[in-house]
Design a protein around this motif. Structure first.
Motif, mmCIF file in Angstrom:
data_model
loop_
_atom_site.group_PDB
_atom_site.id
_atom_site.type_symbol
_atom_site.label_atom_id
_atom_site.label_comp_id
_atom_site.label_asym_id
_atom_site.label_seq_id
_atom_site.Cartn_x
_atom_site.Cartn_y
_atom_site.Cartn_z
ATOM 1 N N TYR A 47 0.854 -1.187 0.000
ATOM 2 C CA TYR A 47 0.000 0.000 0.000
ATOM 3 C C TYR A 47 0.888 1.233 0.000
ATOM 4 N N GLN A 48 0.274 2.377 -0.212
ATOM 5 C CA GLN A 48 0.988 3.642 -0.150
ATOM 6 C C GLN A 48 0.338 4.509 0.923
ATOM 7 N N SER A 49 0.981 5.615 1.250
ATOM 8 C CA SER A 49 0.404 6.467 2.293
ATOM 9 C C SER A 49 0.777 7.919 2.056
ATOM 10 N N THR A 50 -0.038 8.798 2.625
ATOM 11 C CA THR A 50 0.371 10.195 2.768
ATOM 12 C C THR A 50 0.588 10.406 4.263
ATOM 13 N N LEU A 51 1.523 11.268 4.597
ATOM 14 C CA LEU A 51 1.777 11.488 6.023
ATOM 15 C C LEU A 51 2.088 12.950 6.282
ATOM 16 N N PHE A 52 1.909 13.336 7.528
ATOM 17 C CA PHE A 52 2.247 14.697 7.955
ATOM 18 C C PHE A 52 2.837 14.603 9.359
ATOM 19 N N THR A 53 3.981 15.253 9.556
ATOM 20 C CA THR A 53 4.661 15.233 10.854
ATOM 21 C C THR A 53 4.661 16.630 11.463
ATOM 22 N N LEU A 54 4.316 16.692 12.741
ATOM 23 C CA LEU A 54 4.221 17.963 13.458
ATOM 24 C C LEU A 54 4.952 17.828 14.793
ATOM 25 N N GLN A 55 5.871 18.754 15.079
ATOM 26 C CA GLN A 55 6.542 18.765 16.376
ATOM 27 C C GLN A 55 5.713 19.563 17.378
ATOM 28 N N TYR A 56 5.922 19.276 18.648
ATOM 29 C CA TYR A 56 5.130 19.939 19.694
ATOM 30 C C TYR A 56 5.246 21.469 19.603
ATOM 31 N N SER A 57 6.460 21.968 19.334
ATOM 32 C CA SER A 57 6.648 23.429 19.249
ATOM 33 C C SER A 57 5.804 24.012 18.108
ATOM 34 N N GLU A 58 5.698 23.277 17.005
ATOM 35 C CA GLU A 58 4.866 23.727 15.877
ATOM 36 C C GLU A 58 3.390 23.675 16.242
ATOM 37 N N TYR A 59 3.020 22.672 17.011
ATOM 38 C CA TYR A 59 1.637 22.550 17.498
ATOM 39 C C TYR A 59 1.283 23.746 18.384
ATOM 40 N N VAL A 60 2.180 24.088 19.311
ATOM 41 C CA VAL A 60 1.933 25.226 20.214
ATOM 42 C C VAL A 60 1.776 26.514 19.402
ATOM 43 N N SER A 61 2.654 26.719 18.416
ATOM 44 C CA SER A 61 2.564 27.915 17.566
ATOM 45 C C SER A 61 1.230 27.954 16.820
ATOM 46 N N TYR A 62 0.814 26.825 16.298
ATOM 47 C CA TYR A 62 -0.460 26.734 15.567
ATOM 48 C C TYR A 62 -1.626 27.097 16.486
ATOM 49 N N VAL A 63 -1.621 26.551 17.693
ATOM 50 C CA VAL A 63 -2.718 26.800 18.637
ATOM 51 C C VAL A 63 -2.760 28.285 19.027
ATOM 52 N N LYS A 64 -1.586 28.881 19.298
ATOM 53 C CA LYS A 64 -1.540 30.310 19.646
ATOM 54 C C LYS A 64 -2.101 31.159 18.499
ATOM 55 N N GLU A 65 -1.695 30.796 17.292
ATOM 56 C CA GLU A 65 -2.084 31.559 16.096
ATOM 57 C C GLU A 65 -3.592 31.456 15.835
ATOM 58 N N THR A 66 -4.138 30.244 15.955
ATOM 59 C CA THR A 66 -5.534 30.021 15.550
ATOM 60 C C THR A 66 -6.517 30.209 16.702
ATOM 61 N N ARG A 67 -6.045 30.067 17.950
ATOM 62 C CA ARG A 67 -6.969 30.126 19.098
ATOM 63 C C ARG A 67 -6.652 31.257 20.068
ATOM 64 N N GLY A 68 -5.518 31.907 19.858
ATOM 65 C CA GLY A 68 -5.198 33.084 20.664
ATOM 66 C C GLY A 68 -4.482 32.812 21.964
ATOM 67 N N SER A 69 -4.372 31.542 22.377
ATOM 68 C CA SER A 69 -3.641 31.229 23.604
ATOM 69 C C SER A 69 -3.035 29.834 23.475
ATOM 70 N N PRO A 70 -1.975 29.553 24.239
ATOM 71 C CA PRO A 70 -1.321 28.243 24.117
ATOM 72 C C PRO A 70 -2.193 27.127 24.675
ATOM 73 N N PRO A 71 -1.868 25.852 24.336
ATOM 74 C CA PRO A 71 -2.648 24.728 24.865
ATOM 75 C C PRO A 71 -2.585 24.669 26.392
ATOM 76 N N ALA A 72 -3.699 24.301 26.992
ATOM 77 C CA ALA A 72 -3.768 24.249 28.455
ATOM 78 C C ALA A 72 -3.321 22.893 28.951
ATOM 79 N N VAL A 73 -2.038 22.799 29.289
ATOM 80 C CA VAL A 73 -1.501 21.515 29.794
ATOM 81 C C VAL A 73 -1.328 21.616 31.287
#
Length: 204
Positions: A178-204
């Motif tokens: 089979y074949q696949s498509t994949l996407f890799t995201l690091q935690y720092s990129e996730y935090v940046s995305y959340v700040k950008e789209t939701r206005g505040s960092p993830p609540a951990v």
């Protein structure tokens, strides 16, 4: 065709973060669909190569939203090869989401390409007359630098066979590629995305 994307990896992080904070994850920002999928967690250790911390998925089509929600947690917390990922490891994690496509029955155990195909092997264990199966995603043999033969031998072991690996055993393998498509995201990129789209960092 649906391809793996950033929003799917974000949703996996959201799901894991929500688990640690005993909250509900925000709704996903991708469309529903039905596809086989995998979630892979790796941990960055001392600036070296990311190390596998969990990888579980399904070779059968699943509803994407529930599928990523389930396998984000299952691969992080219940991969028997590793202890469960702890909240303190979050900053060092990277998440890879995979969507599997183009299933084909191969003519023999070598009828596939390293780096292009993921492989599923199925065979009968001659010692126990038991059915065994296992899979490697397309990136695994390439990342390990294996030949096709090395990948097959390793996959036979992953399937739980402990006897001598012979050519006659390999020839009895039923291989699906089979074949696949994949996407890799690091935690720092996730935090940046959340700040950008939701206005505040993830609540951990």
């Amino acid at each position: 065709m649906v391809s793996a994307n950033r929003e799917m990896a974000v949703y996996c992080f959201d799901t894991l973060v929500a688990h640690y904070s005993s909250q509900d994850a925000p709704p996903p920002a991708f469309d529903e669909g039905q596809h086989p999928l995998f979630v892979t967690w790796k941990k960055l250790v001392n600036g070296g190569e990311p190390r596998l911390r969990g990888c579980i998925g399904t070779l059968e089509a699943r509803a994407l939203i529930n599928g990523f929600k389930d396998y984000a947690l299952t691969s992080a917390l219940k991969d028997r090869r590793f202890p469960p990922i702890q909240a303190k490891e979050l900053p060092y994690l990277e998440c890879t989401v995979s969507i599997l496509t183009d299933y084909e029955t191969a003519n023999n155990y070598l009828d596939w390409e390293v780096g292009k195909h993921g492989i599923i092997i199925e065979f009968t264990d001659p010692d126990y007359n038991a059915r065994r199966s296992a899979t490697y995603l397309p990136e695994v043999p390439a990342h390990e630098g294996w030949t096709k033969m090395e990948a097959i031998n390793s996959l036979i072991r992953k399937a739980g066979y402990n006897g001598t690996i012979t050519e006659s055993l390999r020839k009895r393998i039923r291989l699906t590629r089979y074949q696949s498509t994949l996407f890799t995201l690091q935690y720092s990129e996730y935090v940046s995305y959340v700040k950008e789209t939701r206005g505040s960092p993830p609540a951990v």
